[in-house]
Design a protein around this motif. Structure first.
Motif, PDB file in Angstrom:
ATOM      1  N   LEU A 118     -38.857  -2.024   2.332  1.00 21.50           N
ATOM      2  CA  LEU A 118     -38.513  -1.533   3.289  1.00 21.50           C
ATOM      3  C   LEU A 118     -38.082  -2.668   4.785  1.00 21.50           C
ATOM      4  CD1 LEU A 118     -40.684   1.762   4.032  1.00 21.50           C
ATOM      5  CD2 LEU A 118     -38.192   1.842   3.157  1.00 21.50           C
ATOM      6  N   THR A 119     -38.980  -3.894   4.760  1.00 21.73           N
ATOM      7  CA  THR A 119     -38.480  -5.158   5.923  1.00 21.73           C
ATOM      8  C   THR A 119     -37.161  -5.395   5.746  1.00 21.73           C
ATOM      9  OG1 THR A 119     -40.892  -5.076   6.058  1.00 21.73           O
ATOM     10  CG2 THR A 119     -39.272  -7.066   7.143  1.00 21.73           C
ATOM     11  N   ASP A 120     -37.281  -5.630   4.061  1.00 20.37           N
ATOM     12  CA  ASP A 120     -35.725  -6.208   3.924  1.00 20.37           C
ATOM     13  C   ASP A 120     -34.727  -5.257   4.447  1.00 20.37           C
ATOM     14  OD1 ASP A 120     -37.283  -8.268   2.952  1.00 20.37           O
ATOM     15  OD2 ASP A 120     -36.206  -7.298   0.175  1.00 20.37           O
ATOM     16  N   PHE A 121     -34.231  -3.835   4.550  1.00 19.02           N
ATOM     17  CA  PHE A 121     -33.634  -2.424   4.440  1.00 19.02           C
ATOM     18  C   PHE A 121     -34.011  -3.216   5.952  1.00 19.02           C
ATOM     19  CE2 PHE A 121     -34.318  -0.810   0.729  1.00 19.02           C
ATOM     20  CZ  PHE A 121     -32.773  -1.453   0.300  1.00 19.02           C
ATOM     21  N   VAL A 122     -35.124  -2.869   6.977  1.00 18.10           N
ATOM     22  CA  VAL A 122     -35.067  -2.820   8.546  1.00 18.10           C
ATOM     23  C   VAL A 122     -36.147  -3.555   8.924  1.00 18.10           C
ATOM     24  CG1 VAL A 122     -36.113  -1.344   9.782  1.00 18.10           C
ATOM     25  CG2 VAL A 122     -35.523  -0.028   7.561  1.00 18.10           C
TER      26      VAL A 122
ATOM     27  N   LEU B 208     -44.902   5.903  -5.110  1.00 16.87           N
ATOM     28  CA  LEU B 208     -45.320   6.479  -3.843  1.00 16.87           C
ATOM     29  C   LEU B 208     -43.928   7.169  -2.922  1.00 16.87           C
ATOM     30  CD1 LEU B 208     -46.389   2.905  -1.703  1.00 16.87           C
ATOM     31  CD2 LEU B 208     -47.535   4.952  -2.470  1.00 16.87           C
ATOM     32  N   THR B 209     -44.374   8.179  -2.590  1.00 18.97           N
ATOM     33  CA  THR B 209     -43.128   9.354  -2.541  1.00 18.97           C
ATOM     34  C   THR B 209     -43.200   9.605  -1.158  1.00 18.97           C
ATOM     35  OG1 THR B 209     -44.981  11.018  -2.860  1.00 18.97           O
ATOM     36  CG2 THR B 209     -43.426  10.647  -4.871  1.00 18.97           C
ATOM     37  N   LEU B 210     -41.616   9.802  -0.552  1.00 21.43           N
ATOM     38  CA  LEU B 210     -41.913  10.388   1.056  1.00 21.43           C
ATOM     39  C   LEU B 210     -40.893  11.525   0.783  1.00 21.43           C
ATOM     40  CD1 LEU B 210     -40.453   7.434   2.663  1.00 21.43           C
ATOM     41  CD2 LEU B 210     -43.284   8.222   3.667  1.00 21.43           C
ATOM     42  N   THR B 211     -41.958  12.836   1.465  1.00 26.62           N
ATOM     43  CA  THR B 211     -41.214  13.950   1.800  1.00 26.62           C
ATOM     44  C   THR B 211     -40.642  13.817   3.024  1.00 26.62           C
ATOM     45  OG1 THR B 211     -43.066  14.866   2.969  1.00 26.62           O
ATOM     46  CG2 THR B 211     -43.094  14.859   1.017  1.00 26.62           C
ATOM     47  N   ARG B 212     -38.760  14.582   3.212  1.00 24.59           N
ATOM     48  CA  ARG B 212     -37.878  14.309   3.760  1.00 24.59           C
ATOM     49  C   ARG B 212     -38.821  14.245   5.006  1.00 24.59           C
ATOM     50  NH1 ARG B 212     -32.650  15.724   5.758  1.00 24.59           N
ATOM     51  NH2 ARG B 212     -32.564  15.274   7.333  1.00 24.59           N
ATOM     52  N   ALA B 213     -40.148  15.349   6.384  1.00 27.14           N
ATOM     53  CA  ALA B 213     -40.918  15.187   7.309  1.00 27.14           C
ATOM     54  C   ALA B 213     -41.460  14.247   7.411  1.00 27.14           C
ATOM     55  CB  ALA B 213     -41.850  16.636   6.858  1.00 27.14           C
TER      56      ALA B 213
ATOM     57  N   PHE C 282     -40.827  11.424   6.558  1.00 23.93           N
ATOM     58  CA  PHE C 282     -39.115  10.402   6.382  1.00 23.93           C
ATOM     59  C   PHE C 282     -39.508  10.113   8.037  1.00 23.93           C
ATOM     60  CE2 PHE C 282     -34.606   8.732   6.942  1.00 23.93           C
ATOM     61  CZ  PHE C 282     -35.056   7.780   6.488  1.00 23.93           C
ATOM     62  N   GLU C 283     -39.053  11.903   8.422  1.00 22.66           N
ATOM     63  CA  GLU C 283     -38.431  11.588   9.813  1.00 22.66           C
ATOM     64  C   GLU C 283     -39.855  10.900  10.600  1.00 22.66           C
ATOM     65  OE1 GLU C 283     -35.549  12.539  11.051  1.00 22.66           O
ATOM     66  OE2 GLU C 283     -34.791  13.603   8.806  1.00 22.66           O
ATOM     67  N   ALA C 284     -41.008  11.327  10.250  1.00 23.59           N
ATOM     68  CA  ALA C 284     -42.295  10.807  11.449  1.00 23.59           C
ATOM     69  C   ALA C 284     -41.791   9.596  11.526  1.00 23.59           C
ATOM     70  CB  ALA C 284     -43.277  11.492  10.299  1.00 23.59           C
ATOM     71  N   LEU C 285     -41.261   8.817  10.525  1.00 23.38           N
ATOM     72  CA  LEU C 285     -40.941   7.439  10.691  1.00 23.38           C
ATOM     73  C   LEU C 285     -40.159   7.069  11.422  1.00 23.38           C
ATOM     74  CD1 LEU C 285     -41.590   6.289   6.355  1.00 23.38           C
ATOM     75  CD2 LEU C 285     -43.143   5.193   8.231  1.00 23.38           C
TER      76      LEU C 285
ATOM     77  N   GLU D  37     -48.795   0.475   8.902  1.00 21.74           N
ATOM     78  CA  GLU D  37     -50.330   1.619   9.022  1.00 21.74           C
ATOM     79  C   GLU D  37     -49.577   2.564   9.029  1.00 21.74           C
ATOM     80  OE1 GLU D  37     -54.065   0.873   8.595  1.00 21.74           O
ATOM     81  OE2 GLU D  37     -52.114  -1.717   8.464  1.00 21.74           O
ATOM     82  N   MET D  38     -48.767   3.137   9.651  1.00 21.96           N
ATOM     83  CA  MET D  38     -47.823   4.633   9.451  1.00 21.96           C
ATOM     84  C   MET D  38     -47.613   5.114   8.105  1.00 21.96           C
ATOM     85  SD  MET D  38     -45.637   6.466  11.573  1.00 21.96           S
ATOM     86  CE  MET D  38     -45.395   8.056  12.167  1.00 21.96           C
ATOM     87  N   LEU D  39     -47.420   3.946   7.876  1.00 24.16           N
ATOM     88  CA  LEU D  39     -46.323   4.218   5.988  1.00 24.16           C
ATOM     89  C   LEU D  39     -47.558   4.541   5.586  1.00 24.16           C
ATOM     90  CD1 LEU D  39     -43.840   3.674   4.590  1.00 24.16           C
ATOM     91  CD2 LEU D  39     -44.235   1.345   3.833  1.00 24.16           C
TER      92      LEU D  39
END
Length: 195
Positions: A9-13, A104-109, A111-114, A22-24
């Motif tokens: 993710l850091t490569d992208f952002v 590792l999965t992320l839901t839309r909600a 992702f929006e929290a991140l 930590e939130m991730l």
């Protein structure tokens, strides 16, 4: 597993912070996919995206009763039907585990929290869209401009590891030929010392 996901993710952002990491860890859910299990099914809503820590997936569409392979993803990449995930539309492809996967999965909600915690994370949408566009453009050009043998050679030049991990019938589907035609291509290349 989380550290590798954060690194990708850091490569992208690049502005991803330790707090975001930590939130991730709090939001992303570790999961398993067994070989043959679908992460997303064509026609259904893509409710999650996944980071592949270990394993591989393939993308396919169903047309006229035949499954057509349109792509692959391996370790340390994101997988899912991103248009479905981001735009809340039905998935246009099925994402299936090629082998047992640790994800590792992320839901839309989630992702929006991140994104709420770090608005720069929303750049991930455009970065993924750009990468998908480049891949789709290259695939269209290859399918329209090159012979099956040339498509196969180009695929192996780009991703030689595919031969060790992807069954030949899936590779055949990906380059748009029957398994028998791919077998003949491989024999010709092998006889010419190019395989």
């Amino acid at each position: 597993m989380y550290e590798q996901f954060q690194k990708v993710l850091t490569d992208f952002v690049p502005s991803l912070t330790a707090e975001d990491g930590e939130m991730l860890k709090q939001l992303a859910s570790p999961s398993q996919l067994t070989a043959g299990e679908a992460l997303v099914r064509e026609g259904e809503q893509g409710k999650q995206v996944a980071f592949i820590n270990h394993g591989a997936v393939f993308y396919s569409t169903l047309r006229d009763g035949r499954r057509n392979v349109v792509g692959f993803d391996f370790e340390h990449s994101m997988a899912g039907d991103f248009r479905s995930f981001f735009e809340n539309v039905p998935a246009t492809k099925t994402v299936t585990a090629l082998e047992d996967c640790e994800i590792l999965t992320l839901t839309r909600a989630q992702f929006e929290a991140l994104v709420e915690a770090n608005p720069d994370i929303s750049m991930l949408r455009s970065t993924i869209a750009e990468e998908l566009f480049k891949g789709a453009e290259m695939r269209v050009v290859e399918m329209q401009s090159f012979s099956a043998e040339e498509r196969y050679r180009r695929l192996l030049d780009r991703s030689p590891h595919l031969l060790q991990r992807v069954p030949l019938y899936l590779l055949a589907s990906y380059i748009g030929v029957t398994p028998e035609a791919l077998s003949r291509i491989r024999q010709r290349l092998s006889a010419g010392g190019r395989l």
